[in-house]
Scaffold this motif. Structure first.
Motif, PDB file in Angstrom:
ATOM      1  N   ALA A 118       0.808  -1.215   0.000  1.00 43.15           N
ATOM      2  CA  ALA A 118       0.000   0.000   0.000  1.00 43.15           C
ATOM      3  C   ALA A 118       0.842   1.266   0.000  1.00 43.15           C
ATOM      4  N   TYR A 119       0.227   2.344  -0.482  1.00 42.22           N
ATOM      5  CA  TYR A 119       0.817   3.668  -0.315  1.00 42.22           C
ATOM      6  C   TYR A 119       0.701   4.040   1.161  1.00 42.22           C
ATOM      7  N   PRO A 120       1.542   4.959   1.641  1.00 40.04           N
ATOM      8  CA  PRO A 120       1.573   5.261   3.089  1.00 40.04           C
ATOM      9  C   PRO A 120       0.214   5.617   3.686  1.00 40.04           C
ATOM     10  N   ASP A 121      -0.598   6.396   2.992  1.00 39.58           N
ATOM     11  CA  ASP A 121      -1.886   6.806   3.552  1.00 39.58           C
ATOM     12  C   ASP A 121      -2.933   5.699   3.533  1.00 39.58           C
ATOM     13  N   GLU A 122      -2.644   4.575   2.877  1.00 37.43           N
ATOM     14  CA  GLU A 122      -3.565   3.434   2.822  1.00 37.43           C
ATOM     15  C   GLU A 122      -3.123   2.287   3.726  1.00 37.43           C
ATOM     16  N   ALA A 123      -1.933   2.403   4.313  1.00 36.74           N
ATOM     17  CA  ALA A 123      -1.365   1.309   5.105  1.00 36.74           C
ATOM     18  C   ALA A 123      -2.163   1.080   6.384  1.00 36.74           C
ATOM     19  N   ASP A 124      -2.347  -0.194   6.718  1.00 33.42           N
ATOM     20  CA  ASP A 124      -3.025  -0.593   7.942  1.00 33.42           C
ATOM     21  C   ASP A 124      -2.581  -2.020   8.239  1.00 33.42           C
ATOM     22  N   ALA A 125      -1.614  -2.159   9.123  1.00 32.03           N
ATOM     23  CA  ALA A 125      -1.034  -3.478   9.412  1.00 32.03           C
ATOM     24  C   ALA A 125      -2.092  -4.466   9.893  1.00 32.03           C
ATOM     25  N   ALA A 126      -3.056  -4.000  10.664  1.00 30.02           N
ATOM     26  CA  ALA A 126      -4.107  -4.888  11.174  1.00 30.02           C
ATOM     27  C   ALA A 126      -4.944  -5.474  10.039  1.00 30.02           C
ATOM     28  N   GLN A 127      -5.035  -4.770   8.926  1.00 31.50           N
ATOM     29  CA  GLN A 127      -5.780  -5.232   7.759  1.00 31.50           C
ATOM     30  C   GLN A 127      -4.880  -5.908   6.726  1.00 31.50           C
ATOM     31  N   GLY A 128      -3.586  -6.054   7.047  1.00 30.83           N
ATOM     32  CA  GLY A 128      -2.654  -6.701   6.128  1.00 30.83           C
ATOM     33  C   GLY A 128      -2.146  -5.793   5.026  1.00 30.83           C
ATOM     34  N   ARG A 129      -2.340  -4.484   5.166  1.00 30.81           N
ATOM     35  CA  ARG A 129      -1.865  -3.528   4.160  1.00 30.81           C
ATOM     36  C   ARG A 129      -0.577  -2.890   4.676  1.00 30.81           C
ATOM     37  N   ILE A 130       0.553  -3.258   4.047  1.00 30.86           N
ATOM     38  CA  ILE A 130       1.836  -2.718   4.504  1.00 30.86           C
ATOM     39  C   ILE A 130       2.305  -1.618   3.572  1.00 30.86           C
ATOM     40  N   SER A 131       2.894  -0.600   4.158  1.00 26.91           N
ATOM     41  CA  SER A 131       3.351   0.550   3.394  1.00 26.91           C
ATOM     42  C   SER A 131       4.584   0.204   2.573  1.00 26.91           C
ATOM     43  N   VAL A 132       4.630   0.756   1.380  1.00 22.10           N
ATOM     44  CA  VAL A 132       5.811   0.624   0.531  1.00 22.10           C
ATOM     45  C   VAL A 132       7.014   1.283   1.204  1.00 22.10           C
ATOM     46  N   LEU A 133       6.783   2.176   2.155  1.00 19.06           N
ATOM     47  CA  LEU A 133       7.874   2.856   2.860  1.00 19.06           C
ATOM     48  C   LEU A 133       8.475   2.016   3.978  1.00 19.06           C
ATOM     49  N   SER A 134       7.792   0.957   4.371  1.00 18.72           N
ATOM     50  CA  SER A 134       8.343   0.067   5.397  1.00 18.72           C
ATOM     51  C   SER A 134       9.472  -0.751   4.775  1.00 18.72           C
ATOM     52  N   PRO A 135      10.412  -1.221   5.593  1.00 12.95           N
ATOM     53  CA  PRO A 135      11.477  -2.056   5.030  1.00 12.95           C
ATOM     54  C   PRO A 135      10.940  -3.266   4.261  1.00 12.95           C
ATOM     55  N   ALA A 136       9.910  -3.917   4.787  1.00  9.30           N
ATOM     56  CA  ALA A 136       9.336  -5.081   4.090  1.00  9.30           C
ATOM     57  C   ALA A 136       8.667  -4.665   2.791  1.00  9.30           C
ATOM     58  N   GLY A 137       7.921  -3.567   2.820  1.00 11.12           N
ATOM     59  CA  GLY A 137       7.244  -3.093   1.606  1.00 11.12           C
ATOM     60  C   GLY A 137       8.222  -2.737   0.512  1.00 11.12           C
ATOM     61  N   THR A 138       9.272  -2.009   0.876  1.00 12.32           N
ATOM     62  CA  THR A 138      10.298  -1.650  -0.115  1.00 12.32           C
ATOM     63  C   THR A 138      10.960  -2.901  -0.677  1.00 12.32           C
ATOM     64  N   ALA A 139      11.227  -3.880   0.185  1.00  9.85           N
ATOM     65  CA  ALA A 139      11.900  -5.107  -0.256  1.00  9.85           C
ATOM     66  C   ALA A 139      11.040  -5.928  -1.210  1.00  9.85           C
ATOM     67  N   LEU A 140       9.719  -5.863  -1.061  1.00  3.97           N
ATOM     68  CA  LEU A 140       8.818  -6.651  -1.901  1.00  3.97           C
ATOM     69  C   LEU A 140       8.519  -6.011  -3.252  1.00  3.97           C
ATOM     70  N   LEU A 141       8.493  -4.700  -3.311  1.00  2.40           N
ATOM     71  CA  LEU A 141       8.123  -4.000  -4.539  1.00  2.40           C
ATOM     72  C   LEU A 141       9.022  -4.393  -5.704  1.00  2.40           C
ATOM     73  N   GLY A 142       8.399  -4.815  -6.789  1.00  5.04           N
ATOM     74  CA  GLY A 142       9.144  -5.137  -8.003  1.00  5.04           C
ATOM     75  C   GLY A 142       9.655  -6.565  -8.086  1.00  5.04           C
ATOM     76  N   LEU A 143       9.434  -7.368  -7.035  1.00  5.62           N
ATOM     77  CA  LEU A 143       9.854  -8.768  -7.100  1.00  5.62           C
ATOM     78  C   LEU A 143       8.817  -9.584  -7.856  1.00  5.62           C
ATOM     79  N   ARG A 144       9.189 -10.811  -8.177  1.00  6.35           N
ATOM     80  CA  ARG A 144       8.292 -11.733  -8.876  1.00  6.35           C
ATOM     81  C   ARG A 144       7.995 -12.909  -7.966  1.00  6.35           C
ATOM     82  N   ALA A 145       6.937 -13.630  -8.277  1.00  4.84           N
ATOM     83  CA  ALA A 145       6.617 -14.846  -7.541  1.00  4.84           C
ATOM     84  C   ALA A 145       7.835 -15.767  -7.567  1.00  4.84           C
ATOM     85  N   GLY A 146       8.205 -16.281  -6.403  1.00  7.57           N
ATOM     86  CA  GLY A 146       9.378 -17.134  -6.266  1.00  7.57           C
ATOM     87  C   GLY A 146      10.579 -16.408  -5.697  1.00  7.57           C
TER      88      GLY A 146
END
Length: 146
Positions: A86-114
């Motif tokens: 999610a974008y920062p203003d849409e992030a809600d960890a309780a709902q499973g929406r992680i911000s692209v600005l979080s370390p995990a969000g940044t690490a996931l962006l642009g990866l592929r399945a596998g």
């Protein structure tokens, strides 16, 4: 966050699979946000600077883009959970929406399945998540302007 590091690796042996892919729209939207916060998000700025850019209608359906719903698990673990990037203003960890600005969000962006996302949290803890599947990607569903 300049002290945190980020890398990604792929479960396949193809060197091309290590390249991160961003849609042009995601690149522009994240870049605008970073114009005022770049010093705090060095890893994300590095991703923007080095990713391969593609048009929204040309991105592969197994690439993690903004607002993608992704099934992830810790490497070697069987428990799969679903998160939405999610974008920062849409992030809600309780709902499973992680911000692209979080370390995990940044690490996931642009990866592929596998692929495996790896990052170091601000507290120094190293974490990893394997992208098991992209359950929903806006571009693949035809929502090119999300």
């Amino acid at each position: 966050m300049s002290s945190s590091s980020l890398s990604s690796s792929s479960s396949s042996s193809s060197p091309a699979s290590a390249v991160r892919v961003l849609t042009e729209l995601d690149h522009v939207r994240i870049g605008k946000w970073l114009d005022t916060h770049a010093a705090q998000h060095e890893a994300l700025q590095n991703l923007l600077d080095n990713a391969d850019l593609v048009a929204s209608d040309a991105v592969a359906p197994d690439v993690v883009t903004m607002r993608s719903r992704v099934q992830v698990a810790e490497p070697g673990e069987g428990t799969v959970r679903e998160i939405t990037l999610a974008y920062p203003d849409e992030a809600d960890a309780a709902q499973g929406r992680i911000s692209v600005l979080s370390p995990a969000g940044t690490a996931l962006l642009g990866l592929r399945a596998g692929d495996v996302a790896r990052w170091t949290a601000p507290d120094g803890r190293v974490s990893a998540l394997q992208v098991r599947a992209v359950a929903f990607q806006p571009e693949a569903s035809g929502d090119l302007l999300r």
